[in-house]
Scaffold this motif. Structure first.
Motif, short mmCIF file in Angstrom:
data_model
loop_
_atom_site.label_atom_id
_atom_site.label_comp_id
_atom_site.label_asym_id
_atom_site.label_seq_id
_atom_site.Cartn_x
_atom_site.Cartn_y
_atom_site.Cartn_z
N VAL A 44 0.74 -1.17 -0.14
CA VAL A 44 -0.07 -0.40 -0.10
C VAL A 44 0.56 1.32 -0.10
CG1 VAL A 44 -0.33 -0.52 3.43
CG2 VAL A 44 -1.69 1.34 0.67
N GLU A 45 1.60 1.10 0.40
CA GLU A 45 3.00 2.08 0.74
C GLU A 45 3.75 2.34 -0.45
OE1 GLU A 45 4.97 2.70 5.26
OE2 GLU A 45 4.45 0.56 4.55
N LEU A 46 4.03 1.16 -0.93
CA LEU A 46 4.21 1.66 -2.55
C LEU A 46 3.60 2.17 -3.59
CD1 LEU A 46 6.35 -1.33 -3.20
CD2 LEU A 46 7.22 0.84 -2.05
N ARG A 47 2.02 2.09 -4.02
CA ARG A 47 1.04 2.30 -4.41
C ARG A 47 1.27 3.90 -4.39
NH1 ARG A 47 -1.73 -2.65 -6.44
NH2 ARG A 47 -0.93 -3.73 -6.06
N THR A 48 0.66 3.99 -2.94
CA THR A 48 0.55 5.50 -2.72
C THR A 48 1.38 6.43 -2.68
OG1 THR A 48 -0.56 4.47 -0.73
CG2 THR A 48 0.05 6.98 -0.24
N ALA A 49 3.12 5.42 -3.04
CA ALA A 49 4.41 6.61 -3.51
C ALA A 49 4.51 6.43 -4.53
CB ALA A 49 5.49 6.03 -3.19
N ALA A 50 3.60 6.17 -5.54
CA ALA A 50 3.41 6.00 -7.53
C ALA A 50 2.39 6.95 -8.14
CB ALA A 50 2.83 4.39 -7.52
N ILE A 51 1.41 6.80 -7.01
CA ILE A 51 0.32 7.88 -7.27
C ILE A 51 0.72 9.15 -6.43
CG2 ILE A 51 -1.95 8.99 -6.24
CD1 ILE A 51 -2.54 6.07 -5.95
N LEU A 58 6.19 2.45 -12.20
CA LEU A 58 5.02 2.23 -10.83
C LEU A 58 3.93 2.68 -10.76
CD1 LEU A 58 7.29 3.64 -7.71
CD2 LEU A 58 7.37 1.06 -8.54
N LEU A 59 3.72 3.67 -11.47
CA LEU A 59 1.86 3.39 -12.38
C LEU A 59 1.47 2.19 -12.85
CD1 LEU A 59 1.57 7.25 -12.33
CD2 LEU A 59 0.41 5.51 -10.45
N HIS A 60 2.68 2.21 -14.29
CA HIS A 60 2.37 1.43 -15.19
C HIS A 60 2.53 -0.58 -14.25
CE1 HIS A 60 2.39 -1.27 -18.74
NE2 HIS A 60 3.87 -1.40 -18.84
N ILE A 61 2.93 -0.24 -13.33
CA ILE A 61 3.38 -1.63 -12.88
C ILE A 61 1.90 -2.14 -11.93
CG2 ILE A 61 4.34 -2.97 -10.69
CD1 ILE A 61 6.60 -1.85 -11.73
N TYR A 62 1.67 -1.13 -11.35
CA TYR A 62 -0.05 -1.25 -10.65
C TYR A 62 -0.78 -1.65 -11.50
CZ TYR A 62 2.53 -1.23 -6.23
OH TYR A 62 3.86 -1.17 -5.55
N ARG A 63 -0.72 -0.11 -12.82
CA ARG A 63 -2.11 -0.48 -13.42
C ARG A 63 -2.23 -1.93 -14.65
NH1 ARG A 63 -1.42 5.53 -15.08
NH2 ARG A 63 -2.75 6.23 -13.89
N PRO A 90 13.51 -4.76 0.63
CA PRO A 90 13.96 -3.90 1.67
C PRO A 90 14.72 -2.55 0.72
CG PRO A 90 15.10 -6.14 1.67
CD PRO A 90 14.10 -6.14 1.32
N ILE A 91 14.31 -2.78 -0.48
CA ILE A 91 15.46 -1.84 -1.63
C ILE A 91 14.22 -0.96 -1.86
CG2 ILE A 91 16.13 -1.55 -3.74
CD1 ILE A 91 17.94 -4.13 -3.21
N ASN A 92 13.12 -1.14 -1.92
CA ASN A 92 11.74 -1.01 -2.85
C ASN A 92 10.69 -0.48 -1.43
OD1 ASN A 92 11.27 -1.69 -5.24
ND2 ASN A 92 9.96 -3.63 -4.85
N PHE A 93 10.69 -0.85 0.01
CA PHE A 93 10.22 -0.05 1.13
C PHE A 93 11.19 1.15 1.58
CE2 PHE A 93 7.56 -4.11 1.08
CZ PHE A 93 5.99 -3.62 0.76
N ASN A 131 15.61 3.69 -12.31
CA ASN A 131 14.36 3.12 -12.59
C ASN A 131 13.03 4.08 -12.19
OD1 ASN A 131 14.18 0.99 -13.73
ND2 ASN A 131 13.25 -0.10 -11.92
N TYR A 132 13.42 4.21 -11.02
CA TYR A 132 11.99 4.59 -10.77
C TYR A 132 11.90 5.87 -9.82
CZ TYR A 132 10.94 -0.27 -9.46
OH TYR A 132 10.81 -1.94 -10.07
N SER A 133 12.62 7.27 -11.81
CA SER A 133 12.75 8.36 -10.99
C SER A 133 12.24 9.34 -10.54
CB SER A 133 13.72 8.78 -12.36
OG SER A 133 12.31 8.86 -13.40
N GLY A 134 10.80 9.29 -10.62
CA GLY A 134 9.91 10.03 -10.37
C GLY A 134 9.41 10.39 -9.02
N ILE A 135 10.46 8.33 -7.60
CA ILE A 135 10.18 9.04 -6.80
C ILE A 135 11.38 9.72 -6.30
CG2 ILE A 135 10.91 7.42 -5.28
CD1 ILE A 135 7.60 6.63 -5.54
N GLY A 136 11.75 9.38 -6.97
CA GLY A 136 13.40 11.14 -6.78
C GLY A 136 12.91 11.97 -7.32
#
Length: 168
Positions: A44-51, A58-63, A90-93, A131-136
């Motif tokens: 849920v935290e990763l999904r929330t972060a994607a949004i 990340l959005l593509h992965i979940y969609r 642990p890397i993701n979270f 890889n997940y540059s939107g998070i940064g």
């Protein structure tokens, strides 16, 4: 501190993620249409972060019904295996919350029993943010906002002055 932390993030043992599976607490949720169902809060935290970050990958992965741990295995570690999935978690979270390489090592060992060398942790961190540059980008936007305003604003518009957090 309605959620236990100055920044409004839930803390402590009262969080739902701390309940063991199989006791009905985590598994049972009433859906908006009134149907009882099972829910897995593990991502849920990763999904929330994607949004909130609007990270396109990340959005593509979940969609598309994908699993972010599998993607991290393939894209960052090399291949999807049970061992690599345990390394991906642990890397993701940790990195979603902005952990540096040393903190990633501590969290991986303490919470997941996974050992990373310093160079592995630094390499995984760099590759993950590429890889997940939107998070940064999201981290940078939020840090700039907090530094310029001295407060954090929740998604629901709650304002949390961070004077106390800055004094630590």
């Amino acid at each position: 501190r309605p959620l236990g932390a100055i920044t409004s993030r839930a803390t402590g043992e009262e969080g739902i993620q701390t309940f063991a599976r199989g006791h009905g607490v985590r598994e049972s949720f009433l859906s908006p249409c009134g149907v009882w169902g099972a829910g897995d809060l593990s991502q849920v935290e990763l999904r929330t972060a994607a949004i909130f970050s609007r990270d396109t990958k990340l959005l593509h992965i979940y969609r598309t019904g994908g699993d972010v741990h599998d993607y991290t295995c393939r894209d960052i570690i090399g291949e999807v295996t049970a061992e690599n999935r345990n390394r991906a978690k642990p890397i993701n979270f940790s990195l979603t919350y902005g952990a540096k390489a040393d903190k990633l090592r501590v969290i991986a060992l303490t919470n997941y029993g996974v050992r990373f060398t310093s160079s592995e942790a630094a390499g995984y961190r760099g590759a993950w943010f590429n890889n997940y540059s939107g998070i940064g980008d999201w981290h940078v936007r939020n840090i700039r906002e907090v530094l310029s305003t001295g407060q954090s604003v929740s998604a629901l518009g709650q304002v949390f002055p961070l004077g106390e957090a800055f004094s630590n």
